[in-house]
Design an enzyme around this catalytic site. Structure first.
Site, PDB file in Angstrom:
ATOM      1  CG  HIS A  85     -22.595 -58.196   1.394  1.00 28.09           C
ATOM      2  ND1 HIS A  85     -23.537 -60.000   1.103  1.00 28.09           N
ATOM      3  CD2 HIS A  85     -20.994 -58.805   1.510  1.00 28.09           C
ATOM      4  CE1 HIS A  85     -22.490 -60.316   0.875  1.00 28.09           C
ATOM      5  NE2 HIS A  85     -21.387 -60.202   0.724  1.00 28.09           N
TER       6      HIS A  85
ATOM      7  CD  GLU B  97     -30.807 -51.513 -13.682  1.00 27.27           C
ATOM      8  OE1 GLU B  97     -30.194 -52.193 -14.441  1.00 27.27           O
ATOM      9  OE2 GLU B  97     -31.067 -50.953 -13.522  1.00 27.27           O
TER      10      GLU B  97
ATOM     11  CE  LYS C 212     -27.030 -62.830  11.853  1.00 26.92           C
ATOM     12  NZ  LYS C 212     -28.705 -63.509  11.787  1.00 26.92           N
TER      13      LYS C 212
ATOM     14  CG  ASP D 211     -24.219 -58.696  -2.817  1.00 25.41           C
ATOM     15  OD1 ASP D 211     -25.080 -58.179  -2.030  1.00 25.41           O
ATOM     16  OD2 ASP D 211     -23.478 -59.888  -2.530  1.00 25.41           O
TER      17      ASP D 211
ATOM     18  CB  ILE E 214     -31.054 -61.162  -7.512  1.00 31.02           C
ATOM     19  CG1 ILE E 214     -29.609 -61.871  -6.519  1.00 31.02           C
ATOM     20  CG2 ILE E 214     -30.391 -60.310  -8.113  1.00 31.02           C
ATOM     21  CD1 ILE E 214     -29.293 -62.389  -7.645  1.00 31.02           C
TER      22      ILE E 214
END
Ligand code: GAR
Length: 198
Positions: free
Chosen positions: A117, A150, A179, A153, A100
């Protein structure tokens, strides 16, 4: 600053912790003459990340930054920033970077950090998205490219693609099919963002 000239290409700094299949898809797109970007540096927090090896195989500098050498997230992120600035990166691309980022980092590249994501955000945020989707018993999921803000996700969505969940899917089989979609979606999203900035 992002490159504004229509002839010069945008320099990407890719952060990747793992396999680097998204990195590979991006590097492949960058090989096309008409693609408006190139990868200038790949940075990983894992010394043996296949992503680093893939970068080096493409003659792209691969940098390992060991988080154990820094006493705080902010100190690590300052080093990340210094490295990206050293390579004069225009856009930061998170491709399976499992850390993060602190506000210090996010504020240094406003609307210049993209993430991918493995779920249809805003559903299933966090680092176990594929597992969580399977547990929820849904029939459809997907992947999202979004700007990083900030939160975790939470930034504005750029592009999404859907993936069907099959009856016998395991986390591995589902993630593999996600993917495959990511590898098309991420280069496309980077292209769109660069186009919107020119
Ligand atoms: C990708 O599926 C990406 O969506 C996910 O990590 C994988 C990296 O694969 N990212 C996250 O879960 C971020 N929260 P790769 O190393 O083969 O590109």
């Amino acid at each position: 600053m992002i490159q504004m000239s229509s002839t010069s290409k945008t320099k990407l700094g890719v952060l990747a912790s793992g396999t680097g299949s998204n990195l590979e898809a991006i590097m492949k797109s960058c090989q096309k003459k008409e693609y408006p970007a190139y990868v200038g540096v790949v940075i990983s927090d894992h010394k043996d990340a296949p992503a680093l090896k893939k970068a080096i195989a493409h003659n792209i500098p691969g940098v390992f930054l060991n988080s154990k050498l820094f006493e705080s997230r902010e100190a690590y992120d300052q080093m990340l920033l210094a490295t990206l600035k050293q390579y004069q990166v225009d856009l930061v691309i998170l491709a399976g970077f499992m850390r993060i980022l602190s506000p210090i980092f996010v504020q240094a590249f406003p609307k210049r950090i993209l993430n991918i994501h493995p779920a249809l955000l805003p559903q299933f945020r966090g680092s176990h998205a594929v597992q969580d989707v399977l547990k929820a018993g849904l029939t459809e999921t997907g992947c999202t490219v979004h700007f990083v803000d900030e939160g975790v996700d939470t930034g504005p969505v750029i592009l999404q693609a859907k993936v069907s969940i099959l009856k016998n899917d395991t986390e591995e089989t589902l993630h593999q099919r996600i993917k495959e979609k990511e590898h098309i979606l991420y280069p496309k999203a980077i292209f769109e963002v660069i186009k919107s900035l020119k």
